[in-house]
Each structure stands twice: as C-alpha cells, then as structure tokens.
Design a protein around this motif. Structure first.
Motif, PDB file in Angstrom:
ATOM      1  N   GLY A 113      -2.331   9.100 -14.157  1.00 22.80           N
ATOM      2  CA  GLY A 113      -1.680  10.394 -13.719  1.00 22.80           C
ATOM      3  C   GLY A 113      -0.140  10.363 -14.221  1.00 22.80           C
ATOM      4  N   SER A 114       0.444   9.130 -14.057  1.00 26.35           N
ATOM      5  CA  SER A 114       1.763   9.104 -14.743  1.00 26.35           C
ATOM      6  C   SER A 114       2.026   9.319 -16.063  1.00 26.35           C
ATOM      7  CB  SER A 114       2.207   7.593 -14.472  1.00 26.35           C
ATOM      8  OG  SER A 114       2.409   7.228 -13.105  1.00 26.35           O
ATOM      9  N   CYS A 115       0.979   8.808 -16.950  1.00 24.78           N
ATOM     10  CA  CYS A 115       1.159   9.201 -18.304  1.00 24.78           C
ATOM     11  C   CYS A 115       0.775  10.636 -18.832  1.00 24.78           C
ATOM     12  CB  CYS A 115       0.019   8.362 -19.011  1.00 24.78           C
ATOM     13  SG  CYS A 115       0.171   6.500 -19.215  1.00 24.78           S
ATOM     14  N   LEU A 116       0.214  11.165 -17.798  1.00 21.72           N
ATOM     15  CA  LEU A 116      -0.054  12.721 -18.208  1.00 21.72           C
ATOM     16  C   LEU A 116       1.046  13.594 -17.792  1.00 21.72           C
ATOM     17  CD1 LEU A 116      -2.177  14.931 -18.734  1.00 21.72           C
ATOM     18  CD2 LEU A 116      -2.830  15.023 -16.354  1.00 21.72           C
ATOM     19  N   THR A 117       1.786  13.049 -16.503  1.00 23.40           N
ATOM     20  CA  THR A 117       2.891  13.725 -16.049  1.00 23.40           C
ATOM     21  C   THR A 117       4.084  13.833 -16.632  1.00 23.40           C
ATOM     22  OG1 THR A 117       2.085  13.507 -13.602  1.00 23.40           O
ATOM     23  CG2 THR A 117       4.470  13.875 -13.899  1.00 23.40           C
ATOM     24  N   LEU A 118       4.234  12.286 -17.477  1.00 23.94           N
ATOM     25  CA  LEU A 118       5.312  12.232 -18.155  1.00 23.94           C
ATOM     26  C   LEU A 118       5.435  13.192 -19.493  1.00 23.94           C
ATOM     27  CD1 LEU A 118       5.824   8.491 -18.276  1.00 23.94           C
ATOM     28  CD2 LEU A 118       7.166  10.041 -17.232  1.00 23.94           C
ATOM     29  N   ILE A 119       4.022  13.416 -19.805  1.00 22.33           N
ATOM     30  CA  ILE A 119       4.244  14.420 -21.234  1.00 22.33           C
ATOM     31  C   ILE A 119       4.241  15.797 -20.732  1.00 22.33           C
ATOM     32  CG2 ILE A 119       2.458  15.204 -22.819  1.00 22.33           C
ATOM     33  CD1 ILE A 119       1.239  12.471 -22.814  1.00 22.33           C
ATOM     34  N   SER A 158       0.825  -1.239  -0.155  1.00 22.66           N
ATOM     35  CA  SER A 158      -0.182  -0.147   0.045  1.00 22.66           C
ATOM     36  C   SER A 158       0.865   1.275  -0.072  1.00 22.66           C
ATOM     37  CB  SER A 158      -0.979   0.052   0.874  1.00 22.66           C
ATOM     38  OG  SER A 158      -1.829  -0.975   1.079  1.00 22.66           O
ATOM     39  N   LEU A 159       1.992   1.261   0.911  1.00 22.82           N
ATOM     40  CA  LEU A 159       2.738   2.381   1.051  1.00 22.82           C
ATOM     41  C   LEU A 159       3.587   2.455  -0.285  1.00 22.82           C
ATOM     42  CD1 LEU A 159       4.206   2.454   4.541  1.00 22.82           C
ATOM     43  CD2 LEU A 159       2.521   4.358   3.550  1.00 22.82           C
ATOM     44  N   ALA A 160       3.970   1.518  -0.885  1.00 20.26           N
ATOM     45  CA  ALA A 160       4.726   1.623  -2.034  1.00 20.26           C
ATOM     46  C   ALA A 160       3.876   2.132  -3.360  1.00 20.26           C
ATOM     47  CB  ALA A 160       5.147   0.222  -2.582  1.00 20.26           C
ATOM     48  N   LEU A 161       2.391   1.766  -3.363  1.00 19.04           N
ATOM     49  CA  LEU A 161       1.573   1.841  -4.385  1.00 19.04           C
ATOM     50  C   LEU A 161       1.317   3.599  -4.226  1.00 19.04           C
ATOM     51  CD1 LEU A 161      -0.183   1.826  -6.910  1.00 19.04           C
ATOM     52  CD2 LEU A 161      -1.854   0.985  -5.293  1.00 19.04           C
ATOM     53  N   PHE A 162       1.434   3.863  -2.777  1.00 16.45           N
ATOM     54  CA  PHE A 162       1.040   5.521  -2.443  1.00 16.45           C
ATOM     55  C   PHE A 162       2.348   6.420  -2.956  1.00 16.45           C
ATOM     56  CE2 PHE A 162       1.495   9.048   0.146  1.00 16.45           C
ATOM     57  CZ  PHE A 162       0.409   9.807   0.164  1.00 16.45           C
ATOM     58  N   MET A 163       3.378   5.899  -2.761  1.00 17.02           N
ATOM     59  CA  MET A 163       4.582   6.685  -2.877  1.00 17.02           C
ATOM     60  C   MET A 163       4.670   6.874  -4.593  1.00 17.02           C
ATOM     61  SD  MET A 163       7.510   5.938   0.143  1.00 17.02           S
ATOM     62  CE  MET A 163       7.197   4.199   0.158  1.00 17.02           C
ATOM     63  N   LEU A 164       4.453   5.762  -5.184  1.00 16.64           N
ATOM     64  CA  LEU A 164       4.316   5.934  -6.574  1.00 16.64           C
ATOM     65  C   LEU A 164       3.534   6.893  -7.183  1.00 16.64           C
ATOM     66  CD1 LEU A 164       4.874   2.336  -7.846  1.00 16.64           C
ATOM     67  CD2 LEU A 164       6.502   3.795  -8.014  1.00 16.64           C
ATOM     68  N   ASN A 165       2.053   6.990  -6.586  1.00 18.32           N
ATOM     69  CA  ASN A 165       1.422   8.050  -7.083  1.00 18.32           C
ATOM     70  C   ASN A 165       1.834   9.400  -6.723  1.00 18.32           C
ATOM     71  OD1 ASN A 165      -1.450   7.202  -8.261  1.00 18.32           O
ATOM     72  ND2 ASN A 165      -0.883   5.268  -6.988  1.00 18.32           N
ATOM     73  N   ALA A 166       2.520   9.482  -5.322  1.00 16.14           N
ATOM     74  CA  ALA A 166       2.896  10.637  -4.722  1.00 16.14           C
ATOM     75  C   ALA A 166       3.911  11.461  -5.661  1.00 16.14           C
ATOM     76  CB  ALA A 166       3.462  10.281  -3.298  1.00 16.14           C
ATOM     77  N   LEU A 167       4.539  10.539  -6.393  1.00 16.71           N
ATOM     78  CA  LEU A 167       5.756  10.810  -7.293  1.00 16.71           C
ATOM     79  C   LEU A 167       5.160  11.617  -8.460  1.00 16.71           C
ATOM     80  CD1 LEU A 167       8.617  10.885  -8.318  1.00 16.71           C
ATOM     81  CD2 LEU A 167       8.228   8.848  -9.185  1.00 16.71           C
ATOM     82  N   VAL A 194       2.195  12.823  -8.682  1.00 18.70           N
ATOM     83  CA  VAL A 194       1.424  14.086  -8.268  1.00 18.70           C
ATOM     84  C   VAL A 194       2.430  15.308  -7.672  1.00 18.70           C
ATOM     85  CG1 VAL A 194       0.023  15.005  -6.421  1.00 18.70           C
ATOM     86  CG2 VAL A 194      -0.586  12.670  -7.081  1.00 18.70           C
ATOM     87  N   ALA A 195       3.222  15.035  -7.088  1.00 14.99           N
ATOM     88  CA  ALA A 195       4.300  16.167  -6.952  1.00 14.99           C
ATOM     89  C   ALA A 195       5.196  16.784  -8.166  1.00 14.99           C
ATOM     90  CB  ALA A 195       5.618  15.521  -6.004  1.00 14.99           C
ATOM     91  N   LEU A 196       5.499  15.869  -9.069  1.00 16.94           N
ATOM     92  CA  LEU A 196       5.971  16.458 -10.385  1.00 16.94           C
ATOM     93  C   LEU A 196       5.149  17.218 -11.032  1.00 16.94           C
ATOM     94  CD1 LEU A 196       8.162  13.552 -11.907  1.00 16.94           C
ATOM     95  CD2 LEU A 196       8.747  15.493 -10.943  1.00 16.94           C
ATOM     96  N   LEU A 197       3.741  16.632 -11.237  1.00 19.32           N
ATOM     97  CA  LEU A 197       2.717  17.322 -11.986  1.00 19.32           C
ATOM     98  C   LEU A 197       2.386  18.715 -11.122  1.00 19.32           C
ATOM     99  CD1 LEU A 197       0.817  17.575 -14.399  1.00 19.32           C
ATOM    100  CD2 LEU A 197      -0.744  16.608 -12.963  1.00 19.32           C
ATOM    101  N   VAL A 198       2.051  18.698  -9.927  1.00 24.96           N
ATOM    102  CA  VAL A 198       1.794  19.928  -8.981  1.00 24.96           C
ATOM    103  C   VAL A 198       2.884  20.866  -9.026  1.00 24.96           C
ATOM    104  CG1 VAL A 198       1.232  20.937  -6.733  1.00 24.96           C
ATOM    105  CG2 VAL A 198       0.188  18.741  -7.522  1.00 24.96           C
ATOM    106  N   GLY A 199       4.171  20.502  -8.946  1.00 21.28           N
ATOM    107  CA  GLY A 199       5.156  21.233  -8.926  1.00 21.28           C
ATOM    108  C   GLY A 199       5.278  22.062 -10.155  1.00 21.28           C
ATOM    109  N   THR A 200       5.178  21.350 -11.342  1.00 17.83           N
ATOM    110  CA  THR A 200       5.633  22.064 -12.618  1.00 17.83           C
ATOM    111  C   THR A 200       4.361  23.030 -12.753  1.00 17.83           C
ATOM    112  OG1 THR A 200       6.430  19.844 -13.465  1.00 17.83           O
ATOM    113  CG2 THR A 200       5.710  21.601 -14.945  1.00 17.83           C
ATOM    114  N   LEU A 201       2.990  22.781 -12.627  1.00 17.25           N
ATOM    115  CA  LEU A 201       2.114  23.773 -12.759  1.00 17.25           C
ATOM    116  C   LEU A 201       2.146  24.777 -11.975  1.00 17.25           C
ATOM    117  CD1 LEU A 201      -0.799  21.367 -13.586  1.00 17.25           C
ATOM    118  CD2 LEU A 201       0.326  22.514 -15.158  1.00 17.25           C
TER     119      LEU A 201
END
Length: 266
Positions: free
Chosen positions: A247-253, A154-163, A165-172
C-alpha cells in the motif's frame, strides 16, 4: 526515473507533515471540541453509544452463537473498538482534502498534515472507547496479561497503514467524488463479512475466503488479541506488514504523481 520523482515528492510531504505535529495535534483537539460543543459529556457520547450497542448485541448474539456472555461480550467489545477506529479513519479520509480547502490553498502546507490530523483525532476517540472495554473487563473478570504490551507495536503498525490509506483514499476521492459513497457502501458490507461480532471458526470451510485473506480481520486482531490477553498471530503480522509495504509503494506513486493537482480538484 519518473517514479522516483513521484515517490520523493510524496515522502517530502509526509515528512513535512510529521514535523507539523503542533498544528495537526491542535487541529485534532479542536475538531473534537467543536464536534461536541454544548454537549454534556462531549466525545464520551460516542463511547456511551458503543457501550449500548455492545450491551444489546452482546446478550442477543451470545445466544445465537451459543457462547458464554462472559466470553462473547469482551470479544465483541474489543472487536468493535478496533472496527470503529478503522471505519472512521477510512470514512473521514474520503473528504480529507476537501474539508481542508482553506489550508491547502495556502502555499507550502504539506497535505499530509491533514491526514495526521484525522488519525490523531480518531486515536483520541479510540482511547475514549477503551473505557468501555475496561468496564467490561471489570464486570466479567477479564484481567490484562503481559500480552497487552503487544498493543504498542500493533497500534504503531496500524497507524502507519492508516497513513497510506488516508493519503490514497483522500487523493482518489478528491478527484472522483463518487468514490467516497462507494467506499462507505463497501465498508458496510465488509463489517458483516469480517469477524467483528462473530468468530472465524463459524465460517467453516469459507474461512479461507472471508477470514484468512481479509486484511480488515488481521488489523482488528492486531488490536483485539492483546486486549483479550494473547499476542497477534504470525499471520496477523505478516498480512498487515505486507499490506503496509504494498500500500505504501502504491500511495507514494499515486499521491506523488497527483499531489500538485489536488488544489485544482477541490
């Protein structure tokens, strides 16, 4: 294709940042120490704050919801522990690149390094806050079960999502500074419409509107369910994994497309 180029740029940065683990883990510890420098109990002030909040709200709202205190307070504590982790990572991500301006100006530094730094710092605080839940378990006789092992994936999946989210939010938020204030305001609303201190069944027929499609609820359940002695549901897994993929696909772009502009925006 252009999209492949953007994705490749983002992946290279993310992988490069991961290999910088000595730097971001040191920065995470340094941030924690500096934030609580000259205090008596350091980061445990936040843990104490959560304990007071849970104690006050727990005894009050258990009467409102007609629930046993021994059932409601563990539920509330586990939910708040998960929510604080989510809230702080998203909130701190709004200024993640601006706060790291001196490092970003050094050429060759993977920007994801600072994302790992934020996640690492907040995961450390998360485990500090778990002390409150352990005390609640002892007081109310809630004993861990084998389902606690689900906390690891659960924490592993959470941290992958956090990665992502933080990249996308930080960029925007680096490009549009008003987004930071907007996100903080939205999080305050989400806190009240997400089953953190109330149970999903209390939503009645509105459960299909405020609970089932709410990704924040499913992320909370990823952590809360194992702590309370039962595994997350298949819907919890499905929603969080689906969120990770989309979310990962959107963030990579987006991150790959605008990564080179971040030094100019800050």
């Amino acid at each position: 294709m252009q999209l492949d180029k953007f994705a490749k740029t983002a992946v290279q940065d993310i992988v490069g940042g991961a290999f910088n683990w000595r730097l971001w883990s040191w920065l995470g510890w340094k941030d924690t120490r500096l934030r609580y420098r000259r205090t008596l109990i350091g980061p445990f002030w936040q843990t104490l704050s959560m304990a007071i909040f849970v104690g006050a709200l727990g005894f009050l709202y258990s009467n409102f919801w007609n629930m046993e205190v021994s059932v409601f307070i563990p539920y509330l504590t586990a939910g708040m522990t998960a929510w604080i982790l989510i809230n702080t990572i998203v909130t701190e991500s709004t200024a993640i690149f601006v706060a790291s301006t001196p490092f970003i100006m050094q050429k060759g530094m993977p920007y994801s390094t600072f994302v790992y730094q934020v996640i690492h710092r907040n995961v450390v605080v998360f485990f500090h806050n778990l002390i409150v839940f352990v005390l609640v378990m002892v007081v109310f006789g809630v004993y861990p079960t084998v389902s606690l092992l689900f906390l690891i994936p659960s924490l592993a999946l959470f941290m992958l999502n956090a990665l992502w989210v933080a990249l996308l939010v930080g960029t925007l938020c680096t490009r549009f500074r008003d987004f930071g204030n907007l996100i903080v305001s939205i999080l305050q609303i989400i806190f009240f419409i997400t089953p953190v201190f109330w149970i999903p069944e209390q939503a009645g027929s509105r459960k299909v509107l405020f609970v089932d499609p709410n990704p924040f609820y499913h992320f909370i359940e990823l952590i809360r369910a194992p702590l309370l002695g039962h595994p997350p549901t298949m819907m919890n897994w499905a929603v969080t994994i689906g969120t990770l993929v989309v979310g990962s696909c959107l963030t990579l772009i987006i991150f790959g497309r605008f990564r080179s502009r971040i030094p100019y925006w800050i």
